[in-house]
Design a protein around this motif. Structure first.
Motif, PDB file in Angstrom:
ATOM      1  N   UNK A 299      -0.484   5.331  -9.870  1.00  0.00           N
ATOM      2  CA  UNK A 299      -1.255   4.132  -9.547  1.00  0.00           C
ATOM      3  C   UNK A 299      -2.046   4.236  -8.251  1.00  0.00           C
ATOM      4  N   UNK A 300      -1.586   5.089  -7.344  1.00  0.00           N
ATOM      5  CA  UNK A 300      -2.193   5.116  -6.014  1.00  0.00           C
ATOM      6  C   UNK A 300      -3.692   5.387  -6.075  1.00  0.00           C
ATOM      7  N   UNK A 301      -4.091   6.307  -6.972  1.00  0.00           N
ATOM      8  CA  UNK A 301      -5.507   6.665  -7.047  1.00  0.00           C
ATOM      9  C   UNK A 301      -6.346   5.508  -7.579  1.00  0.00           C
ATOM     10  N   UNK A 302      -5.700   4.478  -8.124  1.00  0.00           N
ATOM     11  CA  UNK A 302      -6.433   3.304  -8.608  1.00  0.00           C
ATOM     12  C   UNK A 302      -6.210   2.109  -7.691  1.00  0.00           C
ATOM     13  N   UNK A 303      -5.726   2.385  -6.504  1.00  0.00           N
ATOM     14  CA  UNK A 303      -5.424   1.323  -5.534  1.00  0.00           C
ATOM     15  C   UNK A 303      -4.424   0.312  -6.093  1.00  0.00           C
ATOM     16  N   UNK A 304      -3.472   0.825  -6.862  1.00  0.00           N
ATOM     17  CA  UNK A 304      -2.417  -0.033  -7.367  1.00  0.00           C
ATOM     18  C   UNK A 304      -1.092   0.378  -6.745  1.00  0.00           C
ATOM     19  N   UNK A 305      -0.127  -0.551  -6.740  1.00  0.00           N
ATOM     20  CA  UNK A 305       1.184  -0.234  -6.187  1.00  0.00           C
ATOM     21  C   UNK A 305       2.264  -1.071  -6.860  1.00  0.00           C
TER      22      UNK A 305
END
Ligand code: ATP
Length: 248
Positions: A57-63
């Motif tokens: 998720x990090x590469x999609x600005x998700x957490x």
């Protein structure tokens, strides 16, 4: 019969861009040796759930901002995706993602990159993959970019198998494929599950086919699990029939 939970997702929340709450407390239990389907319409949160598990998720600005994800009882949500592959969990992303300029066979071999057990074992597994996907054997010298959508889906799945996974997270395998091919792909999932003991968690909008091949299903709506149960029971459920199977 599938039993012990291999993967446990407990009440996770996922937020994109610090503000957009997409998963609102999702819990799942994936038994070892089973095929578990994650169902629901467009935007329900299926892909997000798979990416939360494989830590993509990090590469999609998700957490993941709440809850826990455990694999074989161990917390995995802070692991590097490559470490998760070493522990036996691999994701096949939606939209295939083969290396277009490599041949089908070269693509399959890239799947073996984390392995240390030598060329003979890798060769044997290549034959194992060709056994499940005879079409890939026929196309092994073709450049992947020139193969059909179905062949690319098979190539992506074959490449995942080359890492000798314990668990495959499979995102929307039916996407863009003709019904007959969808049927073929699911039959192969079932064959790999039975023949190699690989555990599957698959996200799928095609509820009908998924519930015919999976053992258990979870239905997501707007980031929540609204129903779950053995695949046979879900197929007989009046609400599932009406809203997801197009009959009723
Ligand atoms: P699909 O079949 O379309 O992939 P899905 O059930 O897999 O659907 P997700 O892709 O997980 O759904 O998306 C869930 C929700 O999260 C959607 O409302 C989507 O718009 C939103 N979303 C997905 N990725 C992002 C992102 N990178 N930033 C912001 N919102 C996102």
């Amino acid at each position: 019969q599938p039993s012990e939970p291999l993967l446990e997702v407990n009440n996770i929340e996922v937020i994109y861009n610090h503000v957009i709450l997409v998963l609102k407390g999702v819990s799942l239990s994936v038994p070892r040796g089973g095929i578990t389907a994650l169902l629901g319409g467009n935007g329900a949160g299926k892909t997000t759930t798979l990416k939360a598990i494989s830590n993509l998720l990090a590469s999609e600005r998700g957490a993941v901002t709440k809850g826990s994800i455990r694999y074989r009882g161990q917390r995995v949500q802070d692991l590097d995706p490559a470490e998760l592959v070493r522990r036996g969990v691999i994701q096949v992303m939606e939209g295939r993602h083969c290396f277009e300029h490599l041949t089908v066979e070269e693509n399959l071999l890239t799947g073996a990159y984390t392995r240390t057990d030598g060329a003979a074992a890798i060769r044997r597994d290549l034959d194992m993959v060709y056994g499940y996907f005879p079409r890939l054997a026929e196309r092994r010298k073709s450049q992947a970019g020139y193969t059909s959508g179905g062949e690319q889906q098979m190539c992506a799945m074959g490449r995942a198998l080359m890492s000798r996974p314990e668990t495959i997270l499979l995102d929307e395998p039916s996407m863009g494929l003709a019904p007959q091919l969808v049927e073929q792909i699911f039959a192969i999932v079932r064959a790999v599950n039975e023949g190699e003991g690989v555990t599957f968690l698959l996200a799928e909008q095609n509820t009908n086919v998924a519930l015919r091949f999976a053992h258990y299903g979870y239905i997501l709506e707007s980031g929540r699990v609204v129903m779950d149960g053995p695949a046979d029971a879900l197929r007989e459920n009046p609400d599932v029939k009406e809203f997801y199977l197009g009959v009723g």
